[in-house]
Design an enzyme around this catalytic site. Sequence first.
Site, PDB file in Angstrom:
ATOM      1  N   ARG A 104      12.392  20.248   9.123  1.00  0.00           N
ATOM      2  CA  ARG A 104      12.869  19.371   8.478  1.00  0.00           C
ATOM      3  C   ARG A 104      13.033  17.991   9.515  1.00  0.00           C
ATOM      4  O   ARG A 104      13.624  16.891   9.013  1.00  0.00           O
ATOM      5  CB  ARG A 104      14.422  19.527   7.864  1.00  0.00           C
ATOM      6  CG  ARG A 104      15.309  19.852   8.803  1.00  0.00           C
ATOM      7  CD  ARG A 104      16.190  20.589   8.005  1.00  0.00           C
ATOM      8  NE  ARG A 104      17.490  20.569   8.795  1.00  0.00           N
ATOM      9  CZ  ARG A 104      18.690  20.381   8.324  1.00  0.00           C
ATOM     10  NH1 ARG A 104      19.063  19.975   7.233  1.00  0.00           N
ATOM     11  NH2 ARG A 104      19.828  20.467   9.302  1.00  0.00           N
ATOM     12  N   HIS A 105      12.251  18.000  10.619  1.00  0.00           N
ATOM     13  CA  HIS A 105      12.331  16.814  11.481  1.00  0.00           C
ATOM     14  C   HIS A 105      10.885  16.410  11.696  1.00  0.00           C
ATOM     15  O   HIS A 105      10.008  17.222  11.854  1.00  0.00           O
ATOM     16  CB  HIS A 105      12.938  17.009  12.650  1.00  0.00           C
ATOM     17  CG  HIS A 105      14.415  17.178  12.715  1.00  0.00           C
ATOM     18  ND1 HIS A 105      15.006  18.331  12.461  1.00  0.00           N
ATOM     19  CD2 HIS A 105      15.331  16.086  12.830  1.00  0.00           C
ATOM     20  CE1 HIS A 105      16.348  18.015  12.554  1.00  0.00           C
ATOM     21  NE2 HIS A 105      16.602  16.697  12.631  1.00  0.00           N
ATOM     22  N   ARG A 155      11.349   8.006  15.746  1.00  0.00           N
ATOM     23  CA  ARG A 155      12.423   8.934  16.553  1.00  0.00           C
ATOM     24  C   ARG A 155      11.576  10.025  17.459  1.00  0.00           C
ATOM     25  O   ARG A 155      11.029  11.008  16.930  1.00  0.00           O
ATOM     26  CB  ARG A 155      13.288   9.457  15.698  1.00  0.00           C
ATOM     27  CG  ARG A 155      13.865   8.693  14.469  1.00  0.00           C
ATOM     28  CD  ARG A 155      15.116   8.888  14.108  1.00  0.00           C
ATOM     29  NE  ARG A 155      15.718   7.663  13.501  1.00  0.00           N
ATOM     30  CZ  ARG A 155      16.920   7.830  12.752  1.00  0.00           C
ATOM     31  NH1 ARG A 155      17.508   8.965  12.702  1.00  0.00           N
ATOM     32  NH2 ARG A 155      17.109   6.590  12.326  1.00  0.00           N
ATOM     33  N   SER A 168      22.408   9.120   5.374  1.00  0.00           N
ATOM     34  CA  SER A 168      23.684   8.803   5.849  1.00  0.00           C
ATOM     35  C   SER A 168      23.902   7.337   5.885  1.00  0.00           C
ATOM     36  O   SER A 168      23.068   6.559   5.505  1.00  0.00           O
ATOM     37  CB  SER A 168      23.830   9.343   7.161  1.00  0.00           C
ATOM     38  OG  SER A 168      22.889   8.789   8.018  1.00  0.00           O
ATOM     39  N   ARG A 177      12.784  13.923   3.413  1.00  0.00           N
ATOM     40  CA  ARG A 177      13.702  14.889   3.074  1.00  0.00           C
ATOM     41  C   ARG A 177      13.934  15.005   1.499  1.00  0.00           C
ATOM     42  O   ARG A 177      14.154  16.248   1.032  1.00  0.00           O
ATOM     43  CB  ARG A 177      15.042  14.271   3.554  1.00  0.00           C
ATOM     44  CG  ARG A 177      15.142  14.592   5.216  1.00  0.00           C
ATOM     45  CD  ARG A 177      15.631  15.905   5.645  1.00  0.00           C
ATOM     46  NE  ARG A 177      15.466  16.001   7.263  1.00  0.00           N
ATOM     47  CZ  ARG A 177      16.581  15.640   7.959  1.00  0.00           C
ATOM     48  NH1 ARG A 177      17.670  15.223   7.442  1.00  0.00           N
ATOM     49  NH2 ARG A 177      16.360  15.752   9.361  1.00  0.00           N
ATOM     50  N   GLU A 231      12.718  12.494  18.568  1.00  0.00           N
ATOM     51  CA  GLU A 231      13.334  13.818  18.691  1.00  0.00           C
ATOM     52  C   GLU A 231      12.284  14.834  19.308  1.00  0.00           C
ATOM     53  O   GLU A 231      11.336  15.043  18.673  1.00  0.00           O
ATOM     54  CB  GLU A 231      13.967  13.774  17.152  1.00  0.00           C
ATOM     55  CG  GLU A 231      15.057  12.982  17.088  1.00  0.00           C
ATOM     56  CD  GLU A 231      15.511  12.999  15.483  1.00  0.00           C
ATOM     57  OE1 GLU A 231      14.764  13.612  14.703  1.00  0.00           O
ATOM     58  OE2 GLU A 231      16.311  12.263  15.118  1.00  0.00           O
ATOM     59  N   GLU A 279      20.763  17.307   4.707  1.00  0.00           N
ATOM     60  CA  GLU A 279      21.142  15.843   4.478  1.00  0.00           C
ATOM     61  C   GLU A 279      19.805  15.013   4.304  1.00  0.00           C
ATOM     62  O   GLU A 279      19.004  15.080   5.024  1.00  0.00           O
ATOM     63  CB  GLU A 279      21.634  15.492   6.092  1.00  0.00           C
ATOM     64  CG  GLU A 279      22.000  14.033   6.031  1.00  0.00           C
ATOM     65  CD  GLU A 279      21.716  13.533   7.541  1.00  0.00           C
ATOM     66  OE1 GLU A 279      22.435  14.094   8.448  1.00  0.00           O
ATOM     67  OE2 GLU A 279      21.176  12.335   7.941  1.00  0.00           O
TER      68      GLU A 279
HETATM   69  P1  AMO Z   1      20.209   8.454  10.027  1.00  0.00           P
HETATM   70  O1  AMO Z   1      19.682   8.606  11.565  1.00  0.00           O
HETATM   71  O2  AMO Z   1      21.187   9.578   9.540  1.00  0.00           O
HETATM   72  O3  AMO Z   1      20.898   7.121   9.759  1.00  0.00           O
HETATM   73  O4  AMO Z   1      18.950   8.524   9.182  1.00  0.00           O
HETATM   74  C1  AMO Z   1      18.887   8.269   7.723  1.00  0.00           C
HETATM   75  C2  AMO Z   1      18.232   9.616   7.107  1.00  0.00           C
HETATM   76  O5  AMO Z   1      16.832   9.324   7.476  1.00  0.00           O
HETATM   77  C3  AMO Z   1      16.146  10.432   7.290  1.00  0.00           C
HETATM   78  N1  AMO Z   1      15.733  11.147   8.952  1.00  0.00           N
HETATM   79  C4  AMO Z   1      14.797  11.794   9.206  1.00  0.00           C
HETATM   80  N2  AMO Z   1      14.011  12.611   8.307  1.00  0.00           N
HETATM   81  C5  AMO Z   1      12.976  13.659   9.105  1.00  0.00           C
HETATM   82  N3  AMO Z   1      13.144  13.683  10.309  1.00  0.00           N
HETATM   83  C6  AMO Z   1      13.668  13.160  11.259  1.00  0.00           C
HETATM   84  N4  AMO Z   1      13.620  12.907  12.534  1.00  0.00           N
HETATM   85  C7  AMO Z   1      14.501  12.203  10.386  1.00  0.00           C
HETATM   86  N5  AMO Z   1      15.607  11.072  11.236  1.00  0.00           N
HETATM   87  C8  AMO Z   1      16.297  10.400   9.970  1.00  0.00           C
HETATM   88  C9  AMO Z   1      17.268  11.593   7.086  1.00  0.00           C
HETATM   89  C10 AMO Z   1      18.511  10.883   7.381  1.00  0.00           C
HETATM   90  O6  AMO Z   1      19.627  11.129   6.334  1.00  0.00           O
HETATM   91  N6  AMO Z   1      20.927   3.621  10.395  1.00  0.00           N
HETATM   92  C11 AMO Z   1      21.336   4.754   9.716  1.00  0.00           C
HETATM   93  C12 AMO Z   1      21.488   4.648   8.048  1.00  0.00           C
HETATM   94  C13 AMO Z   1      22.556   3.902   7.776  1.00  0.00           C
HETATM   95  O7  AMO Z   1      23.781   3.959   7.993  1.00  0.00           O
HETATM   96  O8  AMO Z   1      22.361   2.761   7.088  1.00  0.00           O
HETATM   97  C14 AMO Z   1      20.428   5.920  10.052  1.00  0.00           C
HETATM   98  O9  AMO Z   1      19.451   5.602  10.388  1.00  0.00           O
HETATM   99  O10 AMO Z   1      17.004  11.904   5.477  1.00  0.00           O
END
Ligand code: AMO
Length: 432
Positions: free
Chosen positions: A221-222, A213, A359, A407, A215, A356
Amino acid sequence: MRTQYSNEITPSLDGKSVSLCGWIHEIRDMGKLKFLILRDRGGFIQITAKAGTCDQSVLNTINEVSRESVVDIKGIVRKNEKAPNNVEISPVSIDIISKSGSPLPLDVTAKVDADIDTRLNNRFMDLRKPEIAAIFKIRSKILSAGREFLLKNGFIEIHTPKIIASASEGGTELFPISYFDREAYLAQSPQLYKQMMMSSGFDRVYEITNYFRAEEHDTRRHLNEVVAIDAEISFIKDENDVMGFLEGLILSIIKSAAECKTELDILKKEINVPGDIKKITYDKALKLLEENGKVVPWGADIDTEGEKFLGDIVMKRYNSGLCFITRYPLRIKPFYTMPHDSEYSRSFDLEYKGVEISSGGQRIHDYNLLVERIKECNLNPENFGFYLNAFRYGMPPHGGFGLGIERVMMQLLDLSIREVVLFPRDRHRLTP
Ligand code: AMO
């Protein structure tokens, strides 16, 4: 090369010959008495060499060896109440297999606390510290527990492509790569592919997979590369069925972490296993927040501070670290999310101690509705041709989730996200 790990050497082995391999953690030279502390995966053991009773070549090697060198030590186990764990080794031979350079980039004995960047720059050595290694032993345990839970429940493990042609989450957080003469991306998640597997009739699938990602976040936490347990399930009644599986999964994960007694002792941490998980609608969450002085406008995502607040409220009210937030506004969820009505969706987030961790939700399985939602989200259905095809020839009702391992680990052990990844990738870090 070895007969035992250090933690397998007990006073009951008194007089036995053993072979131990590992790193020289400490050297103490008291003249006629020389001590080495040998470290291996199991822990530590004292090696005691006395001038007069010990071969001169062994004493010479002890004079020569440097801290963190890799050695092979053969010797006799001796019961000794003054030694750590009441046992030590009287060495017969010491071979230096790989001599360590000095000064060391990091002090493994942790008498000097290094900052996180120095630690991560020298991660191979940082991981020699038992309290850092313990984090990754727990990580391995929770992944095994997760896998075991899913296999027991009839899930099939899959692997989906990590080089993809279009966004899976609809957002802009993609890393472009060059794929011969075309542009491609690193996969943000297996979302589209795991859904396609539902059309293939696999019914229940999971993947333990990396998300990439792009981001810009620079937070506690990212990260830009994470690992998640992704699951997808067919023939569900609605999102509640999906939450049922996720509840079973997270509870077995937390239980397995709580059972890592040795590692938790090293880390001086305790883990409470929550009971069942409370479900709170998004609207109720906003109300609880407002009652406690934090206003989140309807339709906005609950931000980091809001999540933390909510975690505290849920802990106080329901005495649980875990809660589902359900029925989010449709407009803040991805295009594949099943609408509940025109405003709300059949989606959820799972919160653990105010962060979180997952999701998911029920997905749209009707082709026409899916095309409509893709357009409403300002995306082009033509970019999703291969995915949409799977909805045209028989797609069962389905749903799933993604559970972020970093997480989960950071919340289990109350650490920052960089601490729970071997080699983290963040805004500023691409090596080691
Ligand atoms: P989402 O984008 O919420 O959902 O990602 C799911 C979980 O992945 C973790 N996560 C991260 N942890 C740390 N840093 C990040 N940049 C990061 N991005 C995501 C989190 C988050 O809750 N396709 C959907 C899931 C689904 O609906 O099946 C999805 O990707 O714990």
